[in-house]
Design a protein around this motif. Structure first.
Motif, PDB file in Angstrom:
ATOM      1  N   GLN A 594       0.766  -1.196  -0.064  1.00 45.85           N
ATOM      2  CA  GLN A 594      -0.036   0.074  -0.033  1.00 45.85           C
ATOM      3  C   GLN A 594       0.859   1.295   0.196  1.00 45.85           C
ATOM      4  OE1 GLN A 594      -2.852  -1.782  -0.277  1.00 45.85           O
ATOM      5  NE2 GLN A 594      -1.679  -3.617   0.762  1.00 45.85           N
ATOM      6  N   LEU A 595       1.074   2.051  -0.947  1.00 47.28           N
ATOM      7  CA  LEU A 595       1.958   2.957  -1.420  1.00 47.28           C
ATOM      8  C   LEU A 595       1.272   4.296  -1.247  1.00 47.28           C
ATOM      9  CD1 LEU A 595       3.954   1.443  -4.262  1.00 47.28           C
ATOM     10  CD2 LEU A 595       4.293   1.071  -1.776  1.00 47.28           C
ATOM     11  N   GLY A 596       1.877   5.357  -0.910  1.00 49.08           N
ATOM     12  CA  GLY A 596       1.670   6.627  -0.965  1.00 49.08           C
ATOM     13  C   GLY A 596       1.713   7.395  -2.358  1.00 49.08           C
ATOM     14  N   ALA A 597       1.840   8.676  -2.470  1.00 48.41           N
ATOM     15  CA  ALA A 597       2.087   9.071  -3.863  1.00 48.41           C
ATOM     16  C   ALA A 597       3.296   9.025  -4.552  1.00 48.41           C
ATOM     17  CB  ALA A 597       1.722  10.683  -3.754  1.00 48.41           C
ATOM     18  N   ARG A 598       4.497   8.811  -3.631  1.00 50.35           N
ATOM     19  CA  ARG A 598       5.655   8.692  -4.024  1.00 50.35           C
ATOM     20  C   ARG A 598       6.392   7.285  -3.514  1.00 50.35           C
ATOM     21  NH1 ARG A 598       8.836  13.679  -5.654  1.00 50.35           N
ATOM     22  NH2 ARG A 598       7.133  15.250  -6.264  1.00 50.35           N
ATOM     23  N   GLY A 599       5.525   6.471  -3.163  1.00 51.08           N
ATOM     24  CA  GLY A 599       6.249   5.324  -2.435  1.00 51.08           C
ATOM     25  C   GLY A 599       6.850   4.205  -3.519  1.00 51.08           C
ATOM     26  N   VAL A 600       7.566   3.601  -3.016  1.00 53.40           N
ATOM     27  CA  VAL A 600       8.355   2.230  -3.635  1.00 53.40           C
ATOM     28  C   VAL A 600       8.084   1.080  -3.358  1.00 53.40           C
ATOM     29  CG1 VAL A 600      10.674   1.577  -4.362  1.00 53.40           C
ATOM     30  CG2 VAL A 600      10.183   4.184  -4.248  1.00 53.40           C
ATOM     31  N   LEU A 601       7.776   0.085  -4.160  1.00 53.13           N
ATOM     32  CA  LEU A 601       7.355  -1.182  -3.730  1.00 53.13           C
ATOM     33  C   LEU A 601       8.700  -2.178  -4.103  1.00 53.13           C
ATOM     34  CD1 LEU A 601       5.710  -3.722  -2.987  1.00 53.13           C
ATOM     35  CD2 LEU A 601       5.141  -3.947  -5.892  1.00 53.13           C
ATOM     36  N   ARG A 602       9.135  -2.889  -2.905  1.00 53.38           N
ATOM     37  CA  ARG A 602      10.180  -3.600  -3.176  1.00 53.38           C
ATOM     38  C   ARG A 602       9.971  -4.893  -2.785  1.00 53.38           C
ATOM     39  NH1 ARG A 602      12.139   1.347  -0.965  1.00 53.38           N
ATOM     40  NH2 ARG A 602      13.857   2.193  -2.179  1.00 53.38           N
ATOM     41  N   HIS A 603      10.134  -5.944  -3.482  1.00 49.93           N
ATOM     42  CA  HIS A 603       9.707  -7.197  -3.467  1.00 49.93           C
ATOM     43  C   HIS A 603      10.833  -8.049  -4.096  1.00 49.93           C
ATOM     44  CE1 HIS A 603       6.819 -10.533  -2.759  1.00 49.93           C
ATOM     45  NE2 HIS A 603       7.116 -11.083  -4.046  1.00 49.93           N
ATOM     46  N   GLU A 604      11.216  -9.468  -3.294  1.00 53.50           N
ATOM     47  CA  GLU A 604      12.129 -10.105  -3.782  1.00 53.50           C
ATOM     48  C   GLU A 604      11.519 -11.619  -4.447  1.00 53.50           C
ATOM     49  OE1 GLU A 604      14.965 -11.243  -0.887  1.00 53.50           O
ATOM     50  OE2 GLU A 604      15.786  -9.353  -0.754  1.00 53.50           O
ATOM     51  N   ILE A 605      12.162 -11.722  -5.666  1.00 47.29           N
ATOM     52  CA  ILE A 605      11.556 -12.949  -6.071  1.00 47.29           C
ATOM     53  C   ILE A 605      12.761 -13.967  -6.314  1.00 47.29           C
ATOM     54  CG2 ILE A 605       9.811 -11.990  -7.468  1.00 47.29           C
ATOM     55  CD1 ILE A 605      11.272 -11.584  -9.921  1.00 47.29           C
ATOM     56  N   SER A 606      12.354 -15.416  -6.645  1.00 54.09           N
ATOM     57  CA  SER A 606      13.706 -16.124  -7.005  1.00 54.09           C
ATOM     58  C   SER A 606      14.053 -16.190  -8.431  1.00 54.09           C
ATOM     59  CB  SER A 606      13.357 -17.564  -6.527  1.00 54.09           C
ATOM     60  OG  SER A 606      14.189 -18.810  -6.947  1.00 54.09           O
ATOM     61  N   ALA A 647       9.445  -1.324  -7.870  1.00 54.05           N
ATOM     62  CA  ALA A 647       8.594  -0.676  -8.439  1.00 54.05           C
ATOM     63  C   ALA A 647       8.489   0.739  -8.104  1.00 54.05           C
ATOM     64  CB  ALA A 647       7.155  -1.218  -8.522  1.00 54.05           C
ATOM     65  N   ALA A 648       8.895   1.698  -8.754  1.00 54.87           N
ATOM     66  CA  ALA A 648       8.604   3.184  -8.455  1.00 54.87           C
ATOM     67  C   ALA A 648       8.128   4.353  -9.471  1.00 54.87           C
ATOM     68  CB  ALA A 648      10.191   3.570  -8.244  1.00 54.87           C
ATOM     69  N   PRO A 649       7.694   5.236  -9.183  1.00 54.96           N
ATOM     70  CA  PRO A 649       7.397   6.271 -10.195  1.00 54.96           C
ATOM     71  C   PRO A 649       8.701   6.536 -10.983  1.00 54.96           C
ATOM     72  CG  PRO A 649       7.022   7.227  -7.938  1.00 54.96           C
ATOM     73  CD  PRO A 649       7.381   5.635  -7.860  1.00 54.96           C
ATOM     74  N   GLY A 660      -5.313   0.756  -8.148  1.00 54.32           N
ATOM     75  CA  GLY A 660      -4.673  -0.465  -8.175  1.00 54.32           C
ATOM     76  C   GLY A 660      -3.507  -0.659  -9.395  1.00 54.32           C
ATOM     77  N   TYR A 661      -2.244  -1.053  -9.193  1.00 54.27           N
ATOM     78  CA  TYR A 661      -1.183  -1.442 -10.122  1.00 54.27           C
ATOM     79  C   TYR A 661      -0.985  -2.816 -10.031  1.00 54.27           C
ATOM     80  CZ  TYR A 661      -0.402   3.612 -10.398  1.00 54.27           C
ATOM     81  OH  TYR A 661      -0.275   5.069 -10.354  1.00 54.27           O
ATOM     82  N   ARG A 662      -0.535  -3.371 -11.257  1.00 50.78           N
ATOM     83  CA  ARG A 662      -0.204  -4.772 -11.433  1.00 50.78           C
ATOM     84  C   ARG A 662       1.229  -4.779 -11.926  1.00 50.78           C
ATOM     85  NH1 ARG A 662      -3.497  -9.314 -13.964  1.00 50.78           N
ATOM     86  NH2 ARG A 662      -5.015  -7.772 -14.125  1.00 50.78           N
ATOM     87  N   LEU A 663       1.971  -5.582 -11.173  1.00 50.05           N
ATOM     88  CA  LEU A 663       3.313  -5.944 -11.861  1.00 50.05           C
ATOM     89  C   LEU A 663       3.090  -7.672 -12.468  1.00 50.05           C
ATOM     90  CD1 LEU A 663       5.558  -5.136  -8.917  1.00 50.05           C
ATOM     91  CD2 LEU A 663       5.201  -3.790 -11.088  1.00 50.05           C
ATOM     92  N   LEU A 664       3.313  -7.535 -13.812  1.00 48.37           N
ATOM     93  CA  LEU A 664       3.298  -8.855 -14.518  1.00 48.37           C
ATOM     94  C   LEU A 664       4.625  -9.467 -14.251  1.00 48.37           C
ATOM     95  CD1 LEU A 664       1.131 -10.436 -15.932  1.00 48.37           C
ATOM     96  CD2 LEU A 664       1.767  -9.581 -18.127  1.00 48.37           C
ATOM     97  N   LEU A 665       4.810 -10.744 -13.790  1.00 52.56           N
ATOM     98  CA  LEU A 665       5.789 -11.335 -13.827  1.00 52.56           C
ATOM     99  C   LEU A 665       5.895 -12.371 -14.971  1.00 52.56           C
ATOM    100  CD1 LEU A 665       6.417 -11.423  -9.829  1.00 52.56           C
ATOM    101  CD2 LEU A 665       6.847  -9.526 -11.311  1.00 52.56           C
ATOM    102  N   ARG A 666       7.009 -12.716 -15.390  1.00 51.43           N
ATOM    103  CA  ARG A 666       7.272 -13.897 -16.242  1.00 51.43           C
ATOM    104  C   ARG A 666       7.855 -15.054 -15.663  1.00 51.43           C
ATOM    105  NH1 ARG A 666      10.821 -15.435 -20.203  1.00 51.43           N
ATOM    106  NH2 ARG A 666      12.045 -13.738 -19.998  1.00 51.43           N
TER     107      ARG A 666
END
Length: 753
Positions: A594-606, A647-649, A660-666
């Motif tokens: 849940q981000l603010g107007a300038r928030g950054v999503l950080r998420h680790e994947i394998s 994921a950042a602006p 809502g925003y979507r990150l599409l992971l391959r």
């Protein structure tokens, strides 16, 4: 619009028609000549000779006076039309280079509807008029634009030209309200730093502030203009400064705001119901009309609920339930019908749905047969049958096996009637709960009160919500019943009446008293509250809760099995146990998604499971506010083998829209997976209230207030927002006075001849 004539432009061009009045002296002169008629008489011959002798000089004097009078009338009309020297500055007398700085408010509240169109539409109109006027009258001056949502300026120090006007028009066309808020102090600081290199190139500094000027953005807690704003205004050189404020907002008396959407349970589990609490508030000053509150799951299924009128300042919380068929990332959206401010009409919550919740049941009295085990009825409540999926993955052990377990693998730990734990195990359990794990205690005959208080209470620093005292009650005469002490507690939401009616027929035979807690005068320790009591509101606590670090702890002062009560045979038992588990178990960390107007999503994947390329797009199809773009995940760090998604602006900007925003992971195996997150505006962006000119001026020091020009829409239409520098009417006034004096002297002088 401005009328340009050679190198001169006019602010009141229609008054130039007054120059036609210059013909009046000529007409009077011609008419006066026609009034004479010839009459011969004797002395005429002598006068005629004298007239012929001086005729040439007299005609010259008359023509000179006629021309002066015609010029005076034309000059008066020219002066009233307010001529200005253009950028070519043919006079070379009036022009001083100015730096024009436009501060444009593109915060979320600029999407408010203000009559025909929005505040943003009015901002664009006024900004275009300013640049149009500057292009025609101030060619060569410097121009800079500062956007509220961007750290870097646009058109920094650009000379004003026709090309700039065209580019600025395209810039305005693409401009939209963002989820960001107006932080005027920070914006002024950025503006000052940006234009500092151009200080020697401009003799004047014109700052235009175009905003809806909302009180919530500009005023501090004391109701005065924020000190930071005043401090930043003072950074600019006051000898060069002129502030021009162009308000585009309007005072409104009504606004419904969707304040929040929260998940009631600690986590969502596949196939199990999840509850969401949606809160709406009337931020206006008048009662709202009846309205519909909508709720949407994953951009698909929608439900609507009619809400009665809300009084000014009133809040209303509605509960919606949803069930998810698949594990993974999901989102829900609550929304209101469109009103004057669309920005606060929706909220989105992104979260993950787990395949199951892992529960550790520690049995202090296993029993000779399964049905005699302390945790038998708990296990039945969590997993009632093989056919129905409960969503709980149970691990049952006895207290002797604790040393071999890692608490971090579980979402919830339940200690049922255990004797005690080793100090090192207690420390591990404390760390587990402090980090967010859930813990439930059940007492019973195996509990050694002194040892429990020593290991788990620790004079208020341990895990127990309250210290235990002696065992009370009579198993043979189970007359006391269960009383709901906090009917509004999340465990009982929408089921309080049902649970209370069922619990009234439960017989509680034995329970542990809590030290210094019973009766009206009993005091529970700080941070501890009673959820259930025995018999009535004055009875001893039966269920207590407290927070411990980031986790929660529940204490049932009776057994989990049927040894001390008949609750296990009552339908309310599985309801309360399941809801208590959902409430206290390790909570999913929702904040990172849940981000603010300038928030950054950080998420680790394998990297074994996912490719590096990621696509960013709107969560809902057809949402054209959010442009699609791609980026690459990078190595998390030198030691980690994971990939980090950031994921950042765009750099130095806010996200383009809320929602809502979507990150599409391959995936490596060729599939795709979605990861959702939400962007929300500042929670008070919808609070109404516009700052007046009087209040704005009153908040500024006198030296700044004197530099301020407040320009409403009418003033802009007359082009009076432009600086008077460049106008030559003062010089024309002096010339006019000189001509008047000259005409008077010549008329007197010629009259004596």
């Amino acid at each position: 619009m401005f009328l340009s004539l050679l190198a001169i432009s006019f602010l009141n061009p229609l008054l130039l028609w007054g120059s036609a009045l210059a013909a009046i002296p000529l007409i009077i002169h011609i008419l006066n000549r026609r009034r004479f008629r010839r009459v011969r008489w004797a002395a005429m011959e002598f006068l005629l000779r004298a007239f012929k002798k001086n005729r040439r000089r007299a005609r010259f004097e008359q023509l000179l006076l006629l021309l002066l009078r015609m010029l005076l009338v034309a000059l008066a009309a020219f002066l009233l039309s307010r001529p200005r020297a253009s950028s070519d500055d043919v006079f070379g007398l009036t022009k001083r280079t100015a730096h024009h700085v436009l501060i444009l408010d593109d915060s979320g509240s600029m999407g408010a509807i203000t009559g025909v169109g929005t505040a943003m539409d009015r901002l664009k109109q006024r900004a275009r008029q300013i640049v149009e006027a500057l292009t025609q009258t101030r060619n060569g001056d410097l121009f800079t634009t500062i956007l509220a949502s961007r750290d870097e300026p646009s058109f920094l120090g650009r000379p004003i030209t026709g090309q700039l006007r065209a580019q600025f028009g395209d810039f305005l066309t693409a401009l939209r309200p963002t989820p960001d808020r107006l932080r005027l102090g920070q914006i002024l600081d950025r503006a000052h730093k940006a234009i500092r290199p151009f200080e020697d190139q401009a003799e004047r500094l014109q700052i235009y502030l175009i905003s809806d000027l909302r009180k919530v953005d500009l005023l501090g807690g004391d109701g005065e203009l924020k000190e930071e704003i005043i401090k930043q205004w003072r950074q600019f050189p006051t000898d060069k400064l002129r502030i021009q404020v162009l308000p585009v907002g309007r005072e409104e008396s009504s606004n419904l705001s969707l304040r929040s959407i929260e998940r009631r349970e600690a986590r969502s589990i596949r196939g199990q119901g999840t509850s969401f609490l949606v809160t709406v508030e009337n931020l206006g000053t008048s009662n709202s009309a009846e309205f519909e509150l909508g709720f949407e799951v994953d951009g698909g299924a929608r439900v609507f609920r009619k809400i009665a009128s809300l009084a000014a300042g009133e809040r209303k919380t509605e509960l919606f339930r949803a069930r998810f068929k698949s594990a993974g990332s999901h989102y829900v959206r609550a929304f209101l019908p469109k009103d004057r401010l669309p920005l606060d009409n929706q909220r989105t919550l992104a979260f993950s749905v787990a395949e199951n919740a892992s529960v550790l049941l520690v049995d202090g009295e296993p029993g000779e047969r399964p049905e005699l085990a302390e945790t038998f009825y708990l296990a039945a409540a969590f997993d009632p049958s093989d056919e129905l999926r409960s969503g709980f993955l149970l691990t049952r052990v006895d207290s002797q096996e604790l040393e071999e377990l890692d608490f971090e693998k579980f979402d919830l730990v339940i200690l049922a009637n255990i004797t005690a734990m080793q100090d090192e195990d207690v420390t591990l359990l404390e760390n587990y709960v402090r980090a967010g794990g859930g813990l439930v205690f059940f007492t019973g005959g195996q509990v050694e009160t002194g040892l429990w208080n020593e290991r788990f209470w620790k004079q208020g620093k341990g895990l127990l919500p309250a210290p235990l005292a002696e065992v009370d009650g009579d198993i043979e005469q189970s007359k006391e019943v269960i009383h709901l002490a906090k009917k509004e507690h999340p465990i009982f939401v929408e089921a309080a009446e049902l649970i209370e009616s069922l619990a009234r027929i439960v017989g509680v035979g034995r329970y542990h008293r809590v030290a210094q807690a019973e009766g009206l005068g009993g005091q529970l320790p700080d941070g501890c509250s009673a959820i259930l009591r025995v018999d009535d509101e004055r009875g001893p606590p039966l269920l207590l809760e407290r927070e411990y670090g980031a986790g929660k702890v529940l204490l049932f002062t009776t057994t989990a099995d049927a040894a001390w009560h008949s609750w296990q045979a009552n339908p309310s038992y599985p309801i309360v146990m399941l809801r208590a588990a959902e409430y206290v178990m390790r909570r999913e960390a929702l904040a990172p998604f849940q981000l603010g107007a300038r928030g950054v999503l950080r998420h680790e994947i394998s990297p074994v499971e996912y490719a590096r390329d990621v696509r960013l797009m709107p969560a809902a199809e057809g949402d054209d506010r959010i442009p699609e773009r791609g980026f690459l995940a990078r190595a998390a760090d030198e030691q980690s083998q994971m990939l980090l998604i950031e994921a950042a602006p765009e750099p130095g900007q806010s996200w383009p829209a809320d929602g809502g925003y979507r990150l599409l992971l391959r995936k490596i195996d060729g599939g795709e997976e979605s990861l959702f997150f939400s962007v929300s505006p500042w929670e008070n962006e919808g609070v109404p209230g516009v700052l007046s000119e009087q209040a704005f001026r009153a908040g500024l020091p006198q030296e700044l207030s004197e530099k301020l020009v407040w320009l409403d829409a009418d003033a802009l239409g007359a082009a009076s927002f432009l600086d008077e520098e460049g106008e030559i009417w003062r010089y024309l006034g002096f010339i006019l006075m000189g001509f008047l004096l000259l005409e008077t002297l010549l008329a007197w002088r010629f009259g004596h001849h």
